[in-house]
Structures are given as C-alpha cells and as structure tokens.
Design an enzyme around this catalytic site. Structure first.
Site, PDB file in Angstrom:
ATOM      1  N   CYS A   1       0.869  -1.433   0.030  1.00  0.00           N
ATOM      2  CA  CYS A   1       0.102   0.121   0.098  1.00  0.00           C
ATOM      3  C   CYS A   1       0.923   1.281   0.079  1.00  0.00           C
ATOM      4  O   CYS A   1       0.465   2.295  -0.727  1.00  0.00           O
ATOM      5  CB  CYS A   1      -0.998   0.060   1.256  1.00  0.00           C
ATOM      6  SG  CYS A   1      -2.119  -1.398   1.226  1.00  0.00           S
ATOM      7  N   HIS A   2       1.974   1.357   0.678  1.00  0.00           N
ATOM      8  CA  HIS A   2       2.475   2.511   1.069  1.00  0.00           C
ATOM      9  C   HIS A   2       3.779   2.706   0.086  1.00  0.00           C
ATOM     10  O   HIS A   2       4.567   3.628   0.226  1.00  0.00           O
ATOM     11  CB  HIS A   2       3.231   2.694   2.535  1.00  0.00           C
ATOM     12  CG  HIS A   2       1.872   2.389   3.504  1.00  0.00           C
ATOM     13  ND1 HIS A   2       0.949   3.501   3.749  1.00  0.00           N
ATOM     14  CD2 HIS A   2       1.443   1.539   4.387  1.00  0.00           C
ATOM     15  CE1 HIS A   2       0.286   3.398   4.560  1.00  0.00           C
ATOM     16  NE2 HIS A   2       0.456   2.059   5.013  1.00  0.00           N
TER      17      HIS A   2
ATOM     18  N   CYS B   1      -2.703  -0.613  11.625  1.00  0.00           N
ATOM     19  CA  CYS B   1      -2.659  -1.061  10.388  1.00  0.00           C
ATOM     20  C   CYS B   1      -2.392  -2.514  10.233  1.00  0.00           C
ATOM     21  O   CYS B   1      -2.995  -2.963   9.327  1.00  0.00           O
ATOM     22  CB  CYS B   1      -1.534  -0.163   9.807  1.00  0.00           C
ATOM     23  SG  CYS B   1      -1.721   0.218   8.042  1.00  0.00           S
TER      24      CYS B   1
ATOM     25  N   CYS C   1      11.816   5.859  33.938  1.00  0.00           N
ATOM     26  CA  CYS C   1      11.755   7.335  34.518  1.00  0.00           C
ATOM     27  C   CYS C   1      10.745   6.998  35.802  1.00  0.00           C
ATOM     28  O   CYS C   1      11.049   7.626  36.863  1.00  0.00           O
ATOM     29  CB  CYS C   1      11.291   8.399  33.451  1.00  0.00           C
ATOM     30  SG  CYS C   1      12.598   9.324  32.826  1.00  0.00           S
TER      31      CYS C   1
END
Lengths: 116, 261
Positions: free
Chosen positions: B79-80, B114, B222
C-alpha cells in the site's frame, strides 16, 4: 538470529593492508541483566569468532561478558590474492553463526607509469 | 466599549499565546539529548551507520516493511510503497488522533492498528523486536525533519493531561519530570548529564539495556527511577505524556538511530 554485516574497502589492491569490519547481531547477554519483566536473562555470549581466508585462519577472537550487544570486530589483513572470507561464531547456547563473503583482490596496476 | 474591546483582544492574545507561555525552555534553546551525551556515545551515534549498534534493527525494519503477511496477503510496501517517500514526516506528527476511533495513537499504535485492520495479521506485542524495527524504519523516513505535533481539537485534552502529568510530583522521590528536565538540565545526576528529555531519537538503542527501546519503555524507566507506580503497558498516560513531550520538542530534528547510555 545470527546475521552479520561486513564492511570492506570498495577497492582492494594486491599488497594493500585493508580494514575489515564485522558487525555481528548478537544479544551478548552477560547474565547480569534483567528483561522488561524483571526476569534474569541467562548468560549467552559469543565464545569464539574466527575468520578464515581460503581455509587458513587469519583472525580469532574469544569474547566474554564484557563485550556489548551487537559486537563490532575490526581487524586488518594484507591483500595477497582473491578468495573467500568465512566467518564463524559460536555462543553459549551452541548456536553457530556463519557468513561467507568473496574477497576480490585487484592486481597492482603495472601499466601506470612509475612516479617521477 | 473600548476597554471591553481591549479586554477581549487581550484575552484573545492570551489564548493564542497560551502555548508559547507554557514553554519552560524557549524554542531556540532546545537541545537534543545527543548534546548531553558523552563523546563516546555521541561517536557511536554519529560515526557512521555501519557501526551503530542499531544497524541490525535498521536492516530488519527494511525487511519487515516488504514482508507479505496476514490473510490479506499484503506487506506494508503493497500500500505504502517506499517508506522513504510515503512515510516522510509521519513520525514528526505522532502521537496523533486516530480519526476512526478518536483515540490518541502513537506511532507504534498506528502501525499495530494498520497491521490488524489492513493486513489482518497477528499483532506484534509492544516492545517486540519486530515492532521496534518497523517503527525505526518508519521513523527513519523523517530523519532530520522538525517535530511538529497538533495539540488542537480532540488532541487538546490529551495534551493537557500530558502536561499535568509532566508537572506533577510523583513517586517516593516526590519528583516531577519538569524538575529535572526543565529546571536542572545540563547538571549532573550521578555520572550522567541531565538532558532536556526530548523524544526525538526514538526508538533508541540504549547501552544500559543493550537493546532497542521505545519511548514508552524509557518513560517507564523514569517512573521506576522516581519510585512511582509504573502504569501497565500501553497505558493512556504514556500516550498523553508522549504528546506533551513531542510538543515540547517542537522543531527539533528527528535523529534516528539514536544511541544513549
């Protein structure tokens, strides 16, 4: 698991001393660290790594827990003739990693005119 | 009438300047965590891509991008296309609101979404090798681009929640993020220089952990360091805090693959 990256100079000429850089993908678990759930990770480091050129050993290292993950091995060889580089490493779990790479040594250019 | 006009004008200015006024570190004084690293660590990051300890994650990310998977038989690339083109700048805009669900997604959430919706593949757990590698690949497409997240509209409440978290003292040490990273950056904490705490290098390779790590893992660390209760993985607080941190780092370039002590 046992993949690696090798870096060679783009052009190696006969007689050159050239640098090889091998980056091995390995966790090098020292046995002192914990994972994200707080569980102690068992020691698993590369015990021995060797490099042969045309079946002759040219480099060997025996790392221990003091070496960081994904260790980078850097050493020098003198270019004599072309051949095949073969890397092999074994870790505490007896996993064997291998890598083969052709070594192309170019003949010293005899046609170039000698320096004045 | 005139005073009312002035008042409303002043209020308007105040509102529009609200974000500018909340900045503890002016935009032109922002420094990436790289600036606070020791020369050795800086060398590891800047020398060359070959010797970077995250080199394998880079390779793996590129490989996963092309890997066809799931019942839709698609890879990311189907797709990309090339991540370097299609994902350019994507990492600079996350966390962002997902239009379909209205939730605040960080980049990992977006990728997982996705993967399950489009590829119909089994999902990668948070902090898995695969997820870190593909996130690194996507983030790499924005290398050098300035961070600019949206904190308007539906993102506003997340931003405010994140800001509140950032300012709140917590844990047995009773410390807030701002005390170290806004008020005392550049000073030493044990053997380390306190950084400004910007998220522009994630996923990073942390030498301490000998592994790639997401911002979420770093934030959890942290929390643990100030002896606060660490929220469960994927907690909303982490997304909110992530959004605030990205806004705080506005304009800093994305620096992957980053290496930190």
């Amino acid at each position: 698991m046992s993949s690696a990256r090798l870096q060679l100079p783009p052009r190696i000429v006969e007689g050159d001393v050239f640098k090889l850089r091998l980056l091995v993908n390995h966790p090098m678990d020292s046995g002192f660290l914990r994972d994200i759930d707080g569980v102690l990770i068992k020691r698993n480091v590369i015990r021995q790594l060797s490099c042969t050129l045309n079946n002759q050993e040219v480099f060997r290292a025996e790392p221990t827990t003091g070496i960081a993950a994904n260790p980078l091995f850097e050493f020098y060889l003198r270019a004599v003739k072309s051949g095949e580089l073969y890397f092999r490493w074994v870790d505490d779990k007896a996993n064997i990693g291998e890598m083969r790479h052709p070594l192309v040594v170019q003949l010293a250019n005899s046609s170039s005119s000698p320096k004045p | 009438m005139k005073s009312l006009l002035l008042w409303s004008l002043a209020m308007g200015l105040m509102w529009s300047n609200v974000s500018a006024q909340q900045r503890h570190i002016p935009l032109d004084q922002l420094q990436s965590g790289l600036a606070f690293s020791s020369p050795e660590v800086r060398g590891l990051q800047l020398d060359d891509d070959f010797a970077s300890p995250s080199a394998h994650a880079i390779d793996k990310g590129a490989q996963l991008w092309k890997q066809v998977t799931g019942s839709n038989n698609k890879s990311c690339a189907s797709c990309h296309g090339e991540a370097n083109d299609s994902m350019k700048g994507a990492a600079t805009r996350y966390p962002a609101i997902d239009k379909a669900t209205g939730k605040l997604f960080n980049l990992e959430d977006r990728i997982r979404n996705c993967r399950s919706k489009q590829q119909k593949a089994s999902n990668w757990p948070l902090e898995s090798d695969e997820l870190l590698a593909i996130t690194l690949h996507v983030t790499g497409a924005s290398k050098g681009m300035p961070i600019l997240v949206s904190i308007d509209g539906p993102a506003k409440k997340h931003f405010e929640a994140g800001q509140k978290l950032y300012m709140a003292r917590q844990g047995q040490m009773n410390l807030s993020c701002t005390q170290c990273h806004d008020q005392h950056y550049g000073q030493r904490l044990y053997n380390d220089k306190l950084s400004q705490g910007h998220p522009n290098g994630y996923p990073i390779f942390r030498l301490d952990w000998q592994y790639m790590a997401s911002l979420e893992r770093r934030l959890r660390f942290c929390y643990a360091s100030v002896k606060a209760e660490v929220p469960p993985w994927g907690h909303q607080d982490m997304r909110n805090l992530n959004l605030y941190l990205m806004w705080r780092a506005q304009g800093l370039p994305i620096e992957v693959p980053a290496v930190r002590k």
